[in-house]
Design a protein around this motif. Structure first.
Motif, short mmCIF file in Angstrom:
data_model
loop_
_atom_site.label_atom_id
_atom_site.label_comp_id
_atom_site.label_asym_id
_atom_site.label_seq_id
_atom_site.Cartn_x
_atom_site.Cartn_y
_atom_site.Cartn_z
N SER A 196 0.82 -1.20 0.00
CA SER A 196 0.00 0.00 0.00
C SER A 196 0.86 1.25 0.00
N TYR A 197 0.50 2.18 -0.86
CA TYR A 197 1.17 3.48 -0.90
C TYR A 197 0.12 4.57 -1.04
N ALA A 198 0.48 5.76 -0.62
CA ALA A 198 -0.44 6.89 -0.74
C ALA A 198 -0.77 7.12 -2.22
N SER A 199 -1.96 7.65 -2.45
CA SER A 199 -2.40 7.93 -3.81
C SER A 199 -2.08 9.35 -4.25
N ALA A 200 -1.79 10.23 -3.29
CA ALA A 200 -1.48 11.63 -3.61
C ALA A 200 -0.88 12.28 -2.38
N SER A 201 -0.27 13.43 -2.60
CA SER A 201 0.16 14.29 -1.51
C SER A 201 -0.83 15.46 -1.40
N THR A 202 -0.85 16.10 -0.24
CA THR A 202 -1.84 17.15 -0.01
C THR A 202 -1.21 18.37 0.65
N ILE A 203 -1.82 19.51 0.44
CA ILE A 203 -1.56 20.72 1.21
C ILE A 203 -2.88 21.13 1.84
N ASN A 204 -2.91 21.16 3.15
CA ASN A 204 -4.13 21.45 3.90
C ASN A 204 -5.30 20.58 3.44
N GLY A 205 -5.01 19.30 3.21
CA GLY A 205 -6.04 18.32 2.91
C GLY A 205 -6.48 18.25 1.46
N LEU A 206 -5.93 19.10 0.58
CA LEU A 206 -6.34 19.14 -0.83
C LEU A 206 -5.20 18.66 -1.71
N VAL A 207 -5.55 17.88 -2.75
CA VAL A 207 -4.52 17.24 -3.58
C VAL A 207 -3.95 18.17 -4.64
N GLY A 208 -4.70 19.18 -5.08
CA GLY A 208 -4.17 20.14 -6.03
C GLY A 208 -4.33 19.71 -7.48
N ASP A 209 -4.02 20.64 -8.40
CA ASP A 209 -4.37 20.45 -9.81
C ASP A 209 -3.39 19.60 -10.61
N LEU A 210 -2.36 19.04 -9.97
CA LEU A 210 -1.55 18.04 -10.67
C LEU A 210 -2.30 16.72 -10.80
N PHE A 211 -3.36 16.57 -10.03
CA PHE A 211 -4.20 15.38 -10.08
C PHE A 211 -5.52 15.77 -10.74
N ASN A 212 -6.06 14.86 -11.54
CA ASN A 212 -7.31 15.19 -12.19
C ASN A 212 -8.19 13.96 -12.27
N CYS A 213 -9.46 14.22 -12.43
CA CYS A 213 -10.45 13.17 -12.64
C CYS A 213 -11.16 13.45 -13.96
N SER A 214 -11.03 12.54 -14.89
CA SER A 214 -11.64 12.70 -16.20
C SER A 214 -11.22 14.02 -16.85
N GLY A 215 -9.96 14.39 -16.64
CA GLY A 215 -9.42 15.57 -17.27
C GLY A 215 -9.70 16.87 -16.56
N VAL A 216 -10.38 16.82 -15.42
CA VAL A 216 -10.70 18.03 -14.67
C VAL A 216 -9.73 18.16 -13.50
N PRO A 217 -8.90 19.22 -13.47
CA PRO A 217 -7.94 19.36 -12.36
C PRO A 217 -8.66 19.45 -11.02
N LYS A 218 -8.04 18.84 -10.00
CA LYS A 218 -8.64 18.84 -8.67
C LYS A 218 -8.36 20.15 -7.97
N GLU A 219 -9.18 20.43 -6.97
CA GLU A 219 -9.05 21.64 -6.18
C GLU A 219 -7.75 21.62 -5.38
N GLY A 220 -7.08 22.75 -5.30
CA GLY A 220 -5.88 22.89 -4.51
C GLY A 220 -6.03 24.01 -3.49
N TYR A 221 -5.14 24.00 -2.51
CA TYR A 221 -5.17 25.04 -1.49
C TYR A 221 -4.77 26.38 -2.11
N VAL A 222 -5.48 27.45 -1.75
CA VAL A 222 -5.20 28.79 -2.25
C VAL A 222 -4.96 29.72 -1.07
N LEU A 223 -3.82 30.40 -1.11
CA LEU A 223 -3.49 31.42 -0.11
C LEU A 223 -3.59 32.78 -0.78
#
Length: 620
Positions: A196-223
């Motif tokens: 077993s290995y992690a599926s992604a890394s996170t910043i404040n619980g969010l995986v960020g836009d290097l990861f996508n689902c069906s071509g849609v970038p995932k939400e990332g932390y915004v400061l």
């Protein structure tokens, strides 16, 4: 009395809510200190990060969990209500718990675990500490999702910081996202099963836009930042397996603290932060208005070390720019192009991306940690000049025969891979009472069930020889080891010096070593094998950094010194989850001092008790 409690999970029943209210308003503060109070409901909820709904164990439905914010000197009360299917404890990472080891939160060492559908209240004072710490579950695997920031502000307010007062203070928690069952992963590691290995890394619980689902970038932390303002980033590495490099494109950091201890400020464009560590850094928003990626990259030992999946993640630093409203007022809006307001980005508005270190670059980490020095006060040295006890602790891997005394070594299923300190692998105790109770009540159990951690390795060899990494004849003769509940006793007030030596035995990884209940002075660190003659000359005896978690570098060493002045039973362990679960740990017992004020307090009245039928599943 100040009372704080975050909202409960939606699924919590009304009866539980009434019980929580009763607990909050009937608990009394300790002494005259202000009281900060929280209720932690540990339960399971479903979250989606990578197009897959995953059941995760969290506190109050949050990932990361609630931030605890206090002022130095406050009393902290946390009511933990365990609605998860797992045994649970919470460890207050870096909080010294002076004379109050009962609140340290290590199952079967300092307390019986909080069983499913049971409650326990932690109460402790925080004196003489300020800065960024964190809290996390101290059960295998679950600290990946059961964790949060623990912020201690100075008694005289932010204006007493030894650096310019920031505009805002922002927790930045780097972690992992797991789609696997974390409890099963931890059980497998104790059986040498690494599937077993992690599926992604996170910043404040969010995986960020290097990861996508069906071509849609995932939400990332915004400061969001304002031009010219300074922000204090309270950075925490809550990941299970990796050290991370953190960069923000177009910006530099001014590092001002590490592990809740101030350091001499220095400027850098990259922060190296190992598992368990915290770093406080000032960020000045002095770049042209725009958007800048905040990137967290995990590093790992280079070949011939085993390579595991490692995932970079990123968030965003976004400038707010001023616009006149035409009536004499100014409106702040996020910096973005017209196309972004319609859901897209123009090519001219693309965020700036930082150039990251190579994933196998471990030297950047070595230089970052070597650059830390303590912020000196009044010209006095922090270092105790005398040393009462010296330990040379070699951190390694080895094997134990699954059946009988003899078995094949190397890449064989007849042996069990374990992690060791001086060729001994920690066996977590299951006997009742806990080690802390046995120590406090002088039952004799400790002497009957534990072994002394050796002060030096049984065999000296070239610990950092690269040829020891792959299975083969050179390392096979060094593999045999054993398991025991390892304990080392120190008289109260003893000055202890430890050299932690990383090895190349079956891996060449670094080792973030965390000591509960104490801070350590980092005297020196180096690459290769420690030389007790020449390396002592390199010791910083003037302004060494003060840490609770120190990184023994890849195939290198680190020398630390601490004063054993906090009576109790304290865990010392590697903060990589696989090393801890595999046995890279020991218990340090600090004896009582000569007075009441230097002796362990009695257990609290609500202290949980164990029974032999508690089914203590994997409690480290």
């Amino acid at each position: 009395m100040e009372s704080r409690s975050l909202p409960m999970a939606a699924a919590t029943s009304m009866s539980v809510a009434i019980a929580i209210v009763f607990l909050i308003y009937t608990a009394a503060p300790l002494g005259d200190a202000a009281s900060v109070e929280h209720t932690f409901i540990v339960n399971q909820t479903k979250m989606t990060r990578l197009c897959k709904e995953t059941q995760v164990t969290v506190v109050n439905g949050q990932l990361p969990g609630p931030t605890i914010e206090i002022t130095e000197g406050d009393t902290v009360t946390v009511h933990v209500i365990n609605r998860s299917p797992y045994n649970m404890t919470i460890h207050w990472h870096g909080v010294k718990q002076f004379r109050n080891c009962w609140a340290d939160g290590v199952p079967m060492l300092t307390q019986c675990p909080i069983l499913p559908n049971k409650n326990f209240t932690y109460q402790f004072n925080v004196v003489g500490q300020e800065g960024t710490l964190w809290w996390h579950a101290h059960v295998p695997g679950l600290r990946a999702t059961v964790h949060g920031a623990f912020i201690i502000r100075p008694r005289h307010g932010a204006e007493s910081y030894p650096f310019p007062q920031p505009h805002k203070e922002i927790p930045v928690i780097i972690g992992d996202w797991w789609e696997k069952d974390l409890a099963e992963m931890a059980r497998n590691m104790t059986k040498s099963i690494f599937l077993s290995y992690a599926s992604a890394s996170t910043i404040n619980g969010l995986v960020g836009d290097l990861f996508n689902c069906s071509g849609v970038p995932k939400e990332g932390y915004v400061l969001d930042v304002e031009p010219g303002k300074t922000y204090l980033l309270r950075i925490i590495n809550a990941g299970l397996f990796s050290e991370f490099y953190l960069k923000i494109a177009g910006h530099k950091f001014t590092v001002v603290a590490a592990d809740a201890n101030y350091v001499s400020p220095f400027t850098t464009d990259v922060i190296a932060i190992a598992a368990g560590e915290t770093v406080d850094a000032l960020l000045l928003a002095d770049a042209p208005p725009g958007r800048y990626y905040m990137v967290a990259l995990p590093n790992q030992a280079p070949l011939p070390d085993t390579q595991t999946p490692e995932y970079t993640t990123r968030g965003m630093v976004r400038y707010k720019v001023s616009h006149s409203a035409g009536n004499g007022t100014t409106i702040l809006r996020s910096s973005r192009g017209a196309e972004e307001e319609q859901g897209g980005y123009s090519s001219g508005d693309a965020p700036m991306v930082p150039k990251m270190p190579d994933i196998h670059d471990t030297i950047t980490s070595f230089y970052f940690h070597s650059n830390l020095t303590s912020l000196r006060h009044h010209g006095h040295s922090l270092v105790q000049q005398r040393v009462d006890e010296r330990l040379y602790v070699v951190l390694s891997l080895g094997t134990i025969c699954k059946k009988g005394q003899f078995c094949k070594r190397g890449d064989s299923d007849e042996n069990l891979l374990v992690a060791t300190m001086n060729n001994a692998s920690f066996q977590h105790p299951t006997a009742i009472p806990t080690l802390l109770e046995a120590h406090y009540y002088h039952t004799g159990l400790i002497n009957g069930t534990t072994q002394e951690l050796p002060k030096r390795p049984p065999l000296l060899f070239n610990f950092t020889d690269e040829a020891l990494i792959p299975f083969g004849p050179k390392e096979m003769r060094l593999e045999p080891t054993y398991k025991a509940t390892l304990v080392r006793r120190f008289r109260h007030g003893a000055v202890v010096e430890i050299v932690f030596q990383s090895t190349a035995m079956l891996q060449g990884d670094s080792n973030p070593m965390h000591l509960h209940g104490h801070n350590m002075l980092v005297l020196a660190e180096g690459l290769g094998n420690y030389d007790p003659v020449k390396d002592v000359a390199r010791y910083n005896l003037v302004n060494p950094p003060v840490k609770n978690t120190v990184l023994a570098p890849n195939r290198g060493w680190i020398a630390v010194r601490f004063v054993a002045n906090n009576p109790g039973v304290w865990f010392m362990h590697c903060h990589y989850e696989f090393h801890l679960s595999m046995g890279m740990a020991a218990v340090f017992i600090v004896e009582d001092g000569p007075t009441v004020d230097t002796s362990l307090l009695p257990p609290p009245v609500n202290f949980p008790t164990c029974s032999h039928d508690n089914s203590l599943i994997q409690t480290i």
